[in-house]
Design an enzyme around this catalytic site. Sequence first.
Site, PDB file in Angstrom:
ATOM      1  CG  HIS A 201      -2.165  -1.336   1.336  1.00 14.66           C
ATOM      2  ND1 HIS A 201      -1.936  -2.768   0.655  1.00 14.66           N
ATOM      3  CD2 HIS A 201      -3.540  -1.001   1.006  1.00 14.66           C
ATOM      4  CE1 HIS A 201      -3.119  -3.081   1.107  1.00 14.66           C
ATOM      5  NE2 HIS A 201      -4.565  -1.911   0.970  1.00 14.66           N
ATOM      6  CG  HIS A 243       2.755  -3.173   5.983  1.00 19.31           C
ATOM      7  ND1 HIS A 243       3.442  -4.850   5.573  1.00 19.31           N
ATOM      8  CD2 HIS A 243       1.778  -3.424   5.633  1.00 19.31           C
ATOM      9  CE1 HIS A 243       2.812  -5.593   4.312  1.00 19.31           C
ATOM     10  NE2 HIS A 243       1.331  -4.188   4.482  1.00 19.31           N
TER      11      HIS A 243
END
Length: 287
Positions: A201, A243
């Site tokens: 992303h 993440h």
Amino acid sequence: MPSGYNVRSRARERNSVLGRPEFMSLNQQAVRGGGGESRGSAKRPGQIKHQTSLPSEEPTDSGSKDRREPSKMPEEDCMQLNPSFKGIAMNSLLAIDICLSKRIGVCAYTSSSWGGCRSMVALLALTGHGITWIIGTIVCLTRSNTLAGQEVLVNLLLALIVDVMTVAGVQRLVKRKGPWEMTPGFLDCVAMDIYSFPAAHASRAAMVSKFLLSHLVLAVPLRILLVLWAFLVGMSRVLLGKHHLTDMVCGFALGFLHFSLMETVWLSSSTCQTLISISTLSWSPFF
């Protein structure tokens, strides 16, 4: 009569002493080497002490030797007593990265400290998903009537495809788990965003924002909002516990690299029209 009785009693005492568990080895040695000695002959205490001090016979069986040898630990399980400075620095940075990422992951679960905002953060992360941008770019391309708009959209579509494939390949090579090791969702599996490094992303948001800032004429507030959106999309995945911080930073760097690559291999308007004709099955090269 008394002398014979004393001899017999002494022999019984010796036999009872040699029958103890700690003297069983002496009995076995006596049985093996007793061909030259008589049964009634008893050994002196000095000889018994000498025999107990002797080492036991080595087994001839190789399997018993292997069993007696201490098992060696594999190299990866052994502690490195003198690590290098580089190894210490890398391990320290990784530990700090994991610790900070877990602290920032305040929306990882509904029971987290910011669990009530999880749905909003997940919606923000969805705006940077690869499937969302690819479908949106194709829809805009089908409704665009200008050659310049179609040229920009075709190059953006190719950049998105390159970004998805590159990030998926790097993730497959590194195979780093997230700070909370969550199971990837359905959309993540479709976009091949399964592992943590690098953050897909963040890469996509950085590439798209840089692409739009370079090829669209936008007002200053919109440009600021676009940069802020890219940063928040990258942070949203860290807040959700998907993440690490280093994954996000490397994702931003990879996104800028993808933009520079697409600027280098920019497709002209004629090439884009040819690709559009092929994709819509309306290309006629002989007519």
